[in-house]
Design a protein around this motif. Structure first.
Motif, mmCIF file in Angstrom:
data_model
loop_
_atom_site.group_PDB
_atom_site.id
_atom_site.type_symbol
_atom_site.label_atom_id
_atom_site.label_comp_id
_atom_site.label_asym_id
_atom_site.label_seq_id
_atom_site.Cartn_x
_atom_site.Cartn_y
_atom_site.Cartn_z
ATOM 1 N N GLN A 358 0.803 -1.229 0.000
ATOM 2 C CA GLN A 358 0.000 0.000 0.000
ATOM 3 C C GLN A 358 0.837 1.281 0.000
ATOM 4 O OE1 GLN A 358 -3.129 0.184 -0.487
ATOM 5 N NE2 GLN A 358 -3.705 -1.957 -0.217
ATOM 6 N N PHE A 359 2.066 1.228 0.493
ATOM 7 C CA PHE A 359 2.859 2.447 0.660
ATOM 8 C C PHE A 359 4.264 2.256 0.097
ATOM 9 C CE2 PHE A 359 -0.253 2.475 4.129
ATOM 10 C CZ PHE A 359 -0.815 3.741 3.977
ATOM 11 N N GLU A 360 4.922 3.379 -0.150
ATOM 12 C CA GLU A 360 6.317 3.386 -0.596
ATOM 13 C C GLU A 360 7.189 3.756 0.600
ATOM 14 O OE1 GLU A 360 9.172 6.212 -3.339
ATOM 15 O OE2 GLU A 360 7.062 5.975 -3.917
ATOM 16 N N PHE A 361 8.110 2.854 0.976
ATOM 17 C CA PHE A 361 8.925 3.031 2.176
ATOM 18 C C PHE A 361 10.402 3.185 1.823
ATOM 19 C CE2 PHE A 361 5.252 0.599 3.787
ATOM 20 C CZ PHE A 361 4.903 1.360 4.898
ATOM 21 N N SER A 362 11.148 3.756 2.768
ATOM 22 C CA SER A 362 12.608 3.762 2.656
ATOM 23 C C SER A 362 13.111 2.334 2.817
ATOM 24 C CB SER A 362 13.215 4.652 3.741
ATOM 25 O OG SER A 362 12.993 4.077 5.027
ATOM 26 N N ALA A 363 14.366 2.107 2.435
ATOM 27 C CA ALA A 363 14.936 0.757 2.526
ATOM 28 C C ALA A 363 14.899 0.208 3.956
ATOM 29 C CB ALA A 363 16.359 0.755 1.973
ATOM 30 N N PRO A 364 15.279 0.985 4.996
ATOM 31 C CA PRO A 364 15.216 0.435 6.363
ATOM 32 C C PRO A 364 13.799 0.105 6.806
ATOM 33 C CG PRO A 364 16.661 2.346 6.283
ATOM 34 C CD PRO A 364 15.946 2.298 4.970
ATOM 35 N N ASP A 365 12.836 0.979 6.493
ATOM 36 C CA ASP A 365 11.448 0.704 6.879
ATOM 37 C C ASP A 365 10.915 -0.524 6.153
ATOM 38 O OD1 ASP A 365 11.509 2.860 8.548
ATOM 39 O OD2 ASP A 365 10.248 4.161 7.311
ATOM 40 N N ARG A 366 11.287 -0.639 4.892
ATOM 41 C CA ARG A 366 10.835 -1.798 4.116
ATOM 42 C C ARG A 366 11.399 -3.091 4.701
ATOM 43 N NH1 ARG A 366 8.198 -2.448 -0.415
ATOM 44 N NH2 ARG A 366 8.458 -4.382 -1.595
ATOM 45 N N ALA A 367 12.669 -3.058 5.073
ATOM 46 C CA ALA A 367 13.298 -4.249 5.649
ATOM 47 C C ALA A 367 12.620 -4.635 6.964
ATOM 48 C CB ALA A 367 14.789 -3.995 5.867
ATOM 49 N N TYR A 368 12.255 -3.636 7.770
ATOM 50 C CA TYR A 368 11.574 -3.894 9.044
ATOM 51 C C TYR A 368 10.260 -4.638 8.805
ATOM 52 C CZ TYR A 368 8.707 -2.776 13.168
ATOM 53 O OH TYR A 368 7.867 -2.845 14.251
#
Length: 557
Positions: A358-368
């Motif tokens: 649903q959303f576009e995240f930064s690499a660290p947030d995506r990894a989390y």
């Protein structure tokens, strides 16, 4: 109606990857875009039905299931993606002629003005219409066209592809008479008026003068007769005629060297096709799922609609994750949203992998989130404006939600929207239920409603439902289906197209007679529903009923 010329290919691939607009594939979803227009208009409904018909034709044929196999493999194999394109080119005319003709009559009452500006689709409509020399509004003509395209797609090409291991170059070797468009051309040359007259006479002899048969023979496009198609008598009559017409077209094509599988002959190859896909791409396990042998055509027709994806924004909105435990007091403003003049707190509970969709995240947030997989994540949402990234503040335990509710003592109020897929996690639900009951709570239908309806009916649960219209951030109308199960008082919401909302209502009328349509269902929670829908339509990228988790190559959800 404005799909690109290659939407048969892009739809298969984009749907498989979890995104797309104006596209379809037969094992995941088709997409209908809301943001650019009125999703309740005839034009939008035409697109919805058109894409659904593509899916239906693939679902019930051997060539269609072959396309699905190559679509799965093509997600991470450019050579097989090229093979998919070549296979689609072998059935493009059959697919588009069928979807265009049938959708124009199902939605537009035969109004060809809906195709104005799209000459290719007018040509495809005529390809279907010219095949059977009857007036276009005859129901019998629709059935003859459907029998013809099904026979064209029910070829032995799937056996040819399997015997060669679903290789990248096999498309070039499919025998011409196993290619649907070649077979369609054969029918145009040999299925004359005498053929269709004799085929229909055989149907007359087989089914007699039953009321459902009279409705099929009627020349008028009577809405009452259309509604009768949902009766069990009509379905039985329809299946008899469908099988007889299939036999007639099979015999005709056979005379000219084109072998046709039996009406459900694609099912004989489904298990082998799935195994072949998973052997080539083990990470694709679970993406192709066979329907049950006991499933009727009506069952599959309804269940197909769970694959609609309603796209609200052209791209996922940027979002930033925060942890409440590490959030300074002076940053607690990100917990508060403002709609109009009223401040409030709005939170959602979603499986982590759904947030990634649903959303576009930064690499660290995506990894989390990737590490959490299908675990439910509760986040408080807010955004300074519709153009700003959405702040998502993670609540790690129910005590944090209780603290938020207690801190403001009802002002601002706290609203929470929980995915049905999360409510199915009993351990999570038991842990969070106490805190959730202290909020203004709604649910999101993100799993197959048809399966849920069946379970609730079997459990003897009362069900009340309603369908209506809400508006997105651009004031474009969007249909919504809502229901409440038993004495939960929890409105379960599904933003969808008007067509899908009607299909859900029809399914309940036929299979769940104890379910009650209640136009006043949401009156007691109207403000909560309106505010929730306002957030969802402004912040989420799309809505579907497919919150089923699988692993991407490399272990990424």
């Amino acid at each position: 109606m404005n799909p690109p010329e290659d939407h048969l290919v892009t739809g298969l691939l984009h749907g498989a990857a979890g995104n797309g607009a104006g596209s379809y594939n037969n094992y995941d979803a088709w997409a209908v875009t809301l943001g650019g227009g009125d999703v309740t208009s005839n034009q939008a409904q035409l697109v919805t039905v058109h894409e659904a018909l593509h899916a239906a034709l693939n679902d019930c044929t051997s060539f269609g299931t072959s396309l699905a196999a190559y679509a799965v493999l093509g997600l991470d194999d450019p050579d097989r993606r090229l093979a998919l394109t070549r296979l689609v080119d072998m059935c493009r005319t059959v697919h588009e002629a069928f979807a265009t003709y049938q959708s124009i009559w199902l939605v537009g009452g035969g109004d060809l003005a809906l195709l104005k500006g799209y000459p290719s689709y007018i040509d495809w409509y005529r390809d279907a219409s010219d095949l059977v020399g009857l007036p276009d509004h005859f129901r019998s003509k629709e059935m003859m066209i459907e029998a013809a395209v099904r026979a064209c797609m029910q070829s032995r090409a799937v056996d040819h592809l399997l015997r060669r291991g679903l290789t990248v170059d096999v498309a070039e070797t499919v025998p011409p008479l196993d290619r649907p468009d070649v077979r369609f051309d054969l029918l145009h040359r040999h299925a004359d008026a005498a053929f269709w007259s004799a085929a229909w006479s055989r149907c007359c002899d087989a089914v007699g003068d039953m009321p459902a048969w009279r409705s099929l023979r009627a020349g008028e496009d009577d809405p009452a007769l259309r509604k009768s198609t949902y009766s069990s008598e009509y379905q039985a009559t329809w299946m008899t005629i469908a099988h007889l017409l299939h036999e007639e077209v099979t015999t005709l094509l056979g005379r000219h060297g084109a072998e046709v599988l039996s009406y459900d002959g694609h099912r004989d190859f489904t298990a082998e096709l799935i195994a072949a896909v998973e052997q080539v791409a083990p990470h694709a396990r679970g993406r192709l799922i066979a329907s049950e042998d006991s499933a009727t055509a009506q069952d599959e027709s309804f269940e197909m609609w769970r694959r609609e994806r309603l796209v609200v924004t052209s791209h996922p909105r940027p979002a930033v994750l925060h942890q409440l435990a590490g959030l300074p007091r002076d940053r607690h403003i990100v917990l508060v949203s403002v709609r109009g003049r009223d401040a409030h707190v709005f939170a959602t509970a979603r499986p982590a992998f759904r947030l990634l969709q649903q959303f576009e995240f930064s690499a660290p947030d995506r990894a989390y989130l990737q590490n959490l997989g299908c675990a439910t994540v509760v986040t408080v949402r807010s955004a300074a404006s519709d153009d700003e990234p959405v702040d998502l503040t993670v609540l790690e335990d129910p005590g944090q939600l209780k603290a938020i509710v207690s801190a403001w003592k009802g002002s601002p109020r706290v609203f929470v929207n929980v995915a049905l897929s999360s409510l199915g996690d009993i351990a999570w639900r038991d842990r969070w239920s106490g805190a959730l009951r202290r909020t203004q709570l709604t649910g999101l239908l993100d799993l197959s409603p048809f399966a849920q309806f069946d379970l609730w009916r079997q459990d003897g649960e009362p069900l009340a439902y309603v369908r209506g219209t809400v508006r997105d951030v651009d004031s474009k109308p969007c249909a919504v289906f809502a229901c409440i199960v038993g004495d939960t008082n929890l409105p379960l919401l599904l933003p969808c197209t008007g067509v899908t909302a009607q299909i859900l209502e029809q399914y309940l009328e036929q299979t769940f007679p104890a379910a009650v349509e209640d136009l006043s269902l949401l009156e007691g929670s109207l403000e909560t529903v309106q505010l929730t829908m306002s957030h969802l339509l402004a912040e989420e990228h799309s809505f579907d009923m497919s919150a089923y988790h699988w692993e991407e190559p490399g272990g990424q959800a």
